[in-house]
Design an enzyme around this catalytic site. Structure first.
Site, PDB file in Angstrom:
ATOM      1  CG  ASP A  17       7.134 134.116  47.082  1.00 15.08           C
ATOM      2  OD1 ASP A  17       8.113 133.410  46.782  1.00 15.08           O
ATOM      3  OD2 ASP A  17       7.246 135.316  47.398  1.00 15.08           O
ATOM      4  CB  SER A  18       9.449 133.040  50.818  1.00 12.78           C
ATOM      5  OG  SER A  18       9.857 133.998  49.855  1.00 12.78           O
ATOM      6  CB  CYS A  80       8.766 130.621  46.053  1.00 10.36           C
ATOM      7  SG  CYS A  80      10.250 130.784  47.046  1.00 10.36           S
ATOM      8  CD  GLU A 161      11.352 141.334  50.640  1.00 11.93           C
ATOM      9  OE1 GLU A 161      11.736 141.358  51.823  1.00 11.93           O
ATOM     10  OE2 GLU A 161      10.546 140.507  50.184  1.00 11.93           O
ATOM     11  CB  CYS A 193      14.919 135.208  42.543  1.00 13.33           C
ATOM     12  SG  CYS A 193      14.241 135.912  44.060  1.00 13.33           S
ATOM     13  CG  HIS A 195      11.908 139.333  45.566  1.00 12.26           C
ATOM     14  ND1 HIS A 195      11.460 138.131  46.021  1.00 12.26           N
ATOM     15  CD2 HIS A 195      11.664 140.228  46.556  1.00 12.26           C
ATOM     16  CE1 HIS A 195      10.971 138.289  47.242  1.00 12.26           C
ATOM     17  NE2 HIS A 195      11.082 139.556  47.586  1.00 12.26           N
TER      18      HIS A 195
HETATM   19  N1  DGL Z   1      10.714 134.478  46.227  1.00  6.59           N
HETATM   20  C1  DGL Z   1      11.917 133.769  46.542  1.00  6.59           C
HETATM   21  C2  DGL Z   1      12.432 132.984  45.320  1.00  6.59           C
HETATM   22  O1  DGL Z   1      11.897 133.058  44.223  1.00  6.59           O
HETATM   23  C3  DGL Z   1      13.028 134.683  47.025  1.00  6.59           C
HETATM   24  C4  DGL Z   1      12.799 135.312  48.347  1.00  6.59           C
HETATM   25  C5  DGL Z   1      13.241 134.464  49.505  1.00  6.59           C
HETATM   26  O2  DGL Z   1      14.447 134.238  49.684  1.00  6.59           O
HETATM   27  O3  DGL Z   1      12.374 134.082  50.250  1.00  6.59           O
HETATM   28  O4  DGL Z   1      13.401 132.270  45.467  1.00  6.59           O
END
Ligand code: DGL
Length: 276
Positions: A17-18, A80, A161, A193, A195
């Site tokens: 993931d990012s 992600c 976050e 997403c 998050h």
């Molecule tokens: N985890 C990323 C997603 O599912 C979102 C966070 C980011 O923008 O890096 O798109």
């Protein structure tokens, strides 16, 4: 680095993931597949991916796959949405036969295609995810008469976050997004997403149970479980629990502290710079 194993089932599942948001997916996978060893990579040096270009996300994703392949991963799960939208096809080509590649978009699209035939479904996600139109294309390809209404909700990731959830600030931001006319009269809302599972309850409260809130992490975990079984890749139960590894491309103590909210317990993060 791990030595190649002749028994592919004993190899780990790579998850990336990012940042640490993808730990919501890793957690769901770990819940349904407790015998699988996970290698998690969070590209904290480059987050957020949500407002990066497609080319940049592709370059980061390929680099991360190099690490996961060195670790002998049998499956690479792109945990992600932004990277799944921007880099899945490219990563699949890059990895070739060295590992199977899964993403977080296809399982939820299949679920929507089965459960919401002829209905209207909303999607919220980052700018990259929504503007890529990947969900729309994949849902249209199903030809199930599903109408997709999507909205980029870029404030939600920094909000989560910073720990702003379940309070009135997050309530106002969520309300401002969900009252957008684009999302009016939807039968279900996809949390596009990794998050967003953390604000699922708040989103559910906004709809008072009238709109189903689809948390992709559980759907993705069930898909991974099925995929491993169907492809004879599932690990056999061992005598000791598997030792997971969690890597990040940039380390701060606050990333480590935040793992508790995403993974349900604090985990030790190892620093692994992508570009030396
Ligand atoms: N985890 C990323 C997603 O599912 C979102 C966070 C980011 O923008 O890096 O798109």
């Amino acid at each position: 680095m791990a030595q190649p194993s002749s028994d592919v089932t004993t190899r780990p599942i790579g998850v990336f993931d990012s940042g640490i948001g993808g730990l919501t997916v890793a957690r769901a996978v770990n819940r349904v597949l407790p015998h699988e060893r996970l290698i998690y990579f969070g590209d904290t040096a480059h987050l957020p991916y949500g407002d990066k270009s497609t080319a940049a996300i592709q370059a980061y994703s390929v680099k991360i796959c190099d690490l996961l392949l060195k670790q002998q991963c049998k499956v690479i799960l792109i945990a992600c949405n932004s990277a799944s939208a921007a880099a899945y096809e490219l990563v699949r080509e890059y990895v070739g036969s060295k590992a199977r590649v899964l993403n977080v978009i296809d399982p939820i699209v299949a679920h929507v295609g089965q459960q919401y035939v002829g209905r209207t479904v909303g999607l919220i996600g980052t700018k990259q995810t929504v503007n890529s139109n990947v969900y729309r294309k994949k849902i249209d390809d199903l030809d199930a008469g599903v109408q997709l209404r999507s909205l980029a909700t870029p404030l939600l990731v920094p909000m989560i976050e910073e720990g702003f959830f379940e309070n009135n600030i997050s309530e106002n931001i969520i309300q401002a997004y969900l009252t957008n006319p684009e999302l009016a009269d939807i039968d279900a809302l996809v949390l596009g997403c990794t998050h967003y599972p953390l604000i699922k309850e708040q989103i559910g409260a906004f709809y008072h149970g009238r709109t189903e809130v689809l948390d992709a992490s559980d759907v993705v975990a069930a898909h991974v479980q099925r995929y491993l079984t169907e492809n004879n890749l599932a690990a056999q139960p061992g005598s000791t629990p598997p030792a997971h590894h969690f890597y990040v491309s940039d380390f701060t103590r606050s990333f480590e502290e935040s793992t508790r909210i995403f993974f349900g317990q604090e985990v030790h993060l190892e620093h692994y710079p992508l570009w030396e």
